[in-house]
Design a protein around this motif. Structure first.
Motif, PDB file in Angstrom:
ATOM      1  N   GLY A 165       4.075  -4.286 -29.886  1.00 34.92           N
ATOM      2  CA  GLY A 165       5.317  -3.524 -29.922  1.00 34.92           C
ATOM      3  C   GLY A 165       5.825  -3.119 -28.553  1.00 34.92           C
ATOM      4  N   ALA A 166       6.249  -1.847 -28.490  1.00 36.99           N
ATOM      5  CA  ALA A 166       6.786  -1.300 -27.236  1.00 36.99           C
ATOM      6  C   ALA A 166       5.694  -0.577 -26.469  1.00 36.99           C
ATOM      7  N   ALA A 167       4.445  -1.044 -26.592  1.00 35.19           N
ATOM      8  CA  ALA A 167       3.316  -0.342 -25.973  1.00 35.19           C
ATOM      9  C   ALA A 167       3.414  -0.350 -24.452  1.00 35.19           C
ATOM     10  N   ARG A 168       3.836  -1.456 -23.868  1.00 34.81           N
ATOM     11  CA  ARG A 168       3.837  -1.532 -22.405  1.00 34.81           C
ATOM     12  C   ARG A 168       4.894  -0.648 -21.764  1.00 34.81           C
ATOM     13  N   PRO A 169       6.166  -0.643 -22.255  1.00 33.02           N
ATOM     14  CA  PRO A 169       7.117   0.336 -21.691  1.00 33.02           C
ATOM     15  C   PRO A 169       6.642   1.774 -21.856  1.00 33.02           C
ATOM     16  N   ALA A 170       6.043   2.070 -23.007  1.00 27.64           N
ATOM     17  CA  ALA A 170       5.537   3.433 -23.210  1.00 27.64           C
ATOM     18  C   ALA A 170       4.398   3.738 -22.237  1.00 27.64           C
ATOM     19  N   ALA A 227      -0.431   5.660  -6.916  1.00 24.31           N
ATOM     20  CA  ALA A 227      -0.128   4.577  -7.858  1.00 24.31           C
ATOM     21  C   ALA A 227      -1.267   4.434  -8.854  1.00 24.31           C
ATOM     22  N   ILE A 228      -0.893   4.197 -10.127  1.00 23.86           N
ATOM     23  CA  ILE A 228      -1.844   3.902 -11.197  1.00 23.86           C
ATOM     24  C   ILE A 228      -1.310   2.678 -11.932  1.00 23.86           C
ATOM     25  N   TYR A 229      -2.144   1.671 -12.128  1.00 23.55           N
ATOM     26  CA  TYR A 229      -1.658   0.497 -12.840  1.00 23.55           C
ATOM     27  C   TYR A 229      -2.799  -0.127 -13.648  1.00 23.55           C
ATOM     28  N   VAL A 230      -2.397  -0.990 -14.592  1.00 23.97           N
ATOM     29  CA  VAL A 230      -3.336  -1.612 -15.523  1.00 23.97           C
ATOM     30  C   VAL A 230      -3.224  -3.121 -15.375  1.00 23.97           C
ATOM     31  N   ILE A 244       0.110  -5.341 -16.151  1.00 27.60           N
ATOM     32  CA  ILE A 244       1.006  -5.204 -17.306  1.00 27.60           C
ATOM     33  C   ILE A 244       1.751  -3.878 -17.312  1.00 27.60           C
ATOM     34  N   ALA A 245       1.306  -2.874 -16.549  1.00 27.02           N
ATOM     35  CA  ALA A 245       1.988  -1.579 -16.512  1.00 27.02           C
ATOM     36  C   ALA A 245       1.587  -0.867 -15.231  1.00 27.02           C
ATOM     37  N   ALA A 246       2.516  -0.011 -14.734  1.00 25.10           N
ATOM     38  CA  ALA A 246       2.244   0.703 -13.487  1.00 25.10           C
ATOM     39  C   ALA A 246       3.062   1.981 -13.446  1.00 25.10           C
ATOM     40  N   SER A 247       2.543   2.973 -12.722  1.00 22.94           N
ATOM     41  CA  SER A 247       3.247   4.250 -12.607  1.00 22.94           C
ATOM     42  C   SER A 247       4.534   4.126 -11.789  1.00 22.94           C
ATOM     43  N   SER A 291      10.218   1.463  -9.293  1.00 24.43           N
ATOM     44  CA  SER A 291      10.432   1.113  -7.886  1.00 24.43           C
ATOM     45  C   SER A 291      10.757  -0.373  -7.727  1.00 24.43           C
ATOM     46  N   PRO A 292      11.574  -0.726  -6.717  1.00 29.01           N
ATOM     47  CA  PRO A 292      11.809  -2.158  -6.433  1.00 29.01           C
ATOM     48  C   PRO A 292      10.508  -2.884  -6.118  1.00 29.01           C
ATOM     49  N   ARG A 293       9.511  -2.149  -5.606  1.00 30.83           N
ATOM     50  CA  ARG A 293       8.211  -2.742  -5.301  1.00 30.83           C
ATOM     51  C   ARG A 293       7.172  -2.334  -6.352  1.00 30.83           C
ATOM     52  N   ALA A 294       7.544  -2.419  -7.588  1.00 25.34           N
ATOM     53  CA  ALA A 294       6.643  -2.028  -8.670  1.00 25.34           C
ATOM     54  C   ALA A 294       5.447  -2.978  -8.727  1.00 25.34           C
ATOM     55  N   PHE A 295       4.313  -2.443  -9.218  1.00 26.34           N
ATOM     56  CA  PHE A 295       3.094  -3.225  -9.312  1.00 26.34           C
ATOM     57  C   PHE A 295       2.983  -3.977 -10.646  1.00 26.34           C
ATOM     58  N   VAL A 296       4.090  -4.172 -11.345  1.00 30.26           N
ATOM     59  CA  VAL A 296       4.079  -4.827 -12.654  1.00 30.26           C
ATOM     60  C   VAL A 296       4.352  -6.318 -12.464  1.00 30.26           C
ATOM     61  N   GLY A 297       3.584  -7.149 -13.222  1.00 28.30           N
ATOM     62  CA  GLY A 297       3.814  -8.582 -13.167  1.00 28.30           C
ATOM     63  C   GLY A 297       3.259  -9.242 -11.929  1.00 28.30           C
ATOM     64  N   ILE A 298       2.163  -8.718 -11.367  1.00 25.73           N
ATOM     65  CA  ILE A 298       1.566  -9.260 -10.147  1.00 25.73           C
ATOM     66  C   ILE A 298       0.163  -9.760 -10.483  1.00 25.73           C
ATOM     67  N   ASP A 299      -0.218 -10.859  -9.863  1.00 22.85           N
ATOM     68  CA  ASP A 299      -1.537 -11.446 -10.095  1.00 22.85           C
ATOM     69  C   ASP A 299      -2.565 -10.738  -9.213  1.00 22.85           C
TER      70      ASP A 299
END
Length: 560
Positions: free
Chosen positions: A82-87, A103-106, A114-117, A121-129
């Motif tokens: 569901g909408a777990a990741r945006p939440a 910063a906190i991320y998963v 998949i998710a970050a605090s 931000s334009p430099r978000a930690f989401v979607g990074i290998d």
């Protein structure tokens, strides 16, 4: 006055002058050693304090990744439901704001975040290998990991603390030390932390970061040379200034903190003062001795004055030494008290929780035991048997509470199941039945078929806490009334506990559900905190509702 005696005694005066020069040189050398030794003691104390500050900063965040490892929202986000990741993004953002974490991320099992605090931000930690990051590999292999590096996205250095989640992902918190580095820079001297490879990580001199500490007199690029001078001092490369340095360990494995303090000015001042004092003393003694040959009475008077001055200075030095010893002893006592407080913090909270949650059943057991003794005297065995059955139930409850507290300390969660709300209320009122004798209790009629999701003992635990708090608030009041009100909805059930007491002090209400926040002299301030945690675990809530008179608390439960 005739100059003839002075002219005849010039060889003697020259000898006195040479002796004064030699004494000045010797006194200067001794003063230098004493000053360096004292500076080393002070820089060691300074290094230990700064290491303690750094340890406390790391300790604030070290347990956070482990705490999040079993978080249900993180498990749902990794599963991609569901909408777990945006939440989860919003949850991590709020958590970072509350804790002050940069910063906190998963990171998912495939190594992609998949998710970050900082998802806004334009430099978000989401979607990074992140699968090749050392701390991620360590967490996947050993359960925990840590690594200090410059972020590939933020381009800012920091310590990454990671923990493996129950669903195969990794939670990561980044800890930056800008605030500590600025504090070190303001405090003077040079402070830096080096790892096992002598690479500088955290430092009051940003230009030194990631340089390697060496003793070479001609350092290469990317190194910082600390050249020993042989008398407890070091020099930075070929610079003329010298420092005293001390290294102490840090709680982070492989880290050591080095504290350096410039010493040249203090040494020069000490040498100058000691040399001047020694030379002046020798010259003064020479002049006095020469004067004794000219005027015996004047010499005796001057000698007495000098002895008095020496005695006064000796007394001052003794007082200073005593004050310094007292200060050192007090400092050692305070440091030991701090260490003891840190050791007892966790044990104290768990012990306080056990004492708080078992106090009411134990008090009820004592009351039933006293009543049974009187019933035996009156030869009423049936009543005694009923009391003994109640005591057995209360003893079972104490065992369940302590077992649940042990399970809570192991971070486990009881299985939720439907329970009868009527039985929950009956069980809770059984525990406080004796205290309710002097109060009026209004309770609603509840359908025995009404069931809620939870655990019977834990729901009783919450209700007993609220009723006991209400009884405490009614102590000494003319009207002692407690009212239970039930509000049924389609999917939820609300149970409200109201009293006719003085209400909640506004100074306490702001932090009502924070640990150790209480207005009672004998209170621990843990009851409402534990009760709210229980309701959160059960998927419900515990709120304080504003009311014109008395206090009102609402227990929210899911309908089964």
């Amino acid at each position: 006055m005739s100059l003839r005696p002075l002219i005849r005694g010039w060889p003697w005066l020259a000898g006195v002058l040479l002796l004064a020069i030699a004494a000045a040189i010797l006194a200067g050398a001794l003063a230098q050693r004493r000053t360096i030794a004292q500076q080393q003691i002070e820089v060691t104390q300074d290094a230990r304090l700064r290491a303690a500050l750094l340890d406390s900063e790391i300790a604030r965040f070290r347990l956070l990744p482990l705490t999040l490892a079993n978080d249900r929202d993180i498990s749902a986000a990794i599963a991609g439901t569901g909408a777990a990741r945006p939440a989860l993004n919003r949850k991590l953002e709020a958590l970072a704001r509350v804790t002050g974490a940069p910063a906190i991320y998963v990171v998912g099992p495939d190594g992609w975040s998949i998710a970050a605090s900082n998802w806004r931000s334009p430099r978000a930690f989401v979607g990074i290998d992140y699968h090749s990051r050392p701390y991620v590999r360590q967490a996947e292999a050993r359960g925990e990991g840590s690594h200090f590096a410059i972020g590939s996205v933020s381009q800012r250095p920091g310590l990454y603390l990671a923990a493996r989640t129950a669903t195969g992902g990794v939670t990561v918190i980044k800890l930056e030390f800008d605030r500590i580095e600025r504090a070190w820079a303001r405090s003077g001297g040079i402070s830096f932390v080096q790892d096992a490879r002598q690479r500088i990580l955290v430092t009051s001199r940003p230009g030194w970061r990631f340089a390697t500490v060496t003793r070479a007199t001609a350092p290469a690029a990317g190194t910082v040379a600390l050249v020993p001078l042989g008398d407890g001092r070091v020099r930075i490369g070929g610079a003329p200034a010298s420092y005293v340095a001390q290294m102490v360990p840090v709680s982070q494995p492989g880290w050591q903190l080095v504290q350096m303090r410039p010493v040249d000015r203090a040494v020069a001042a000490a040498r100058l003062f000691a040399a001047a004092a020694a030379g002046a003393s020798v010259l003064a003694l020479g002049v006095i001795a020469w004067a004794m040959r000219q005027r015996v009475l004047a010499t005796r008077r001057r000698t007495a004055e000098l002895e008095a001055a020496v005695a006064e200075r000796t007394a001052d030095l003794r007082r200073e030494a005593a004050e310094r010893a007292l200060s050192d002893a007090r400092g050692a006592e305070l440091r030991e008290a701090l260490r003891q407080a840190n050791r007892l913090a966790s044990l104290g909270q768990i012990t306080a929780s056990v004492a708080h949650e078992t106090a009411q059943p134990v008090a009820a057991i004592r009351t039933y035991a006293e009543t049974s003794r009187m019933l035996l005297d009156r030869d009423e065995p049936d009543e005694v048997r009923a009391n003994l059955r109640t005591i057995a139930q209360l003893a079972d409850r104490v065992g369940v509470v302590t077992a649940q507290l042990r399970a809570f300390s192991r971070r486990q969660t009881d299985e939720l199941r439907p329970v009868s709300l009527a039985e929950v209320i009956d069980g809770a009122l059984l525990i406080v039945r004796e205290q309710l004798r002097d109060a009026v209790l209004d309770r609603p009629a509840i359908d025995p078929a009404l069931r809620v999701v939870g655990g019977k003992v834990r729901l009783e635990q919450v209700l007993v806490n609220l009723v006991q708090n209400a009884l405490d608030a009614l102590a000494g009041r003319a009207e002692r009334r407690i009212t239970l009100t039930l509000v049924e909805e389609e999917s939820r059930v609300r149970l409200r506990v109201a009293d006719t007491g003085p209400g909640i002090d506004p100074a306490i209400a702001a932090g009502l559900f924070k640990p150790f926040n209480t207005s009672r002299a004998a209170g621990l301030g843990l009851g409402l905190v534990i009760a709210q945690d229980i309701m959160t675990d059960l998927g419900g809530w515990l709120h304080h509702l504003p009311a014109p008179g008395g206090a009102v608390f609402e227990i929210g439960m899911r309908r089964a």
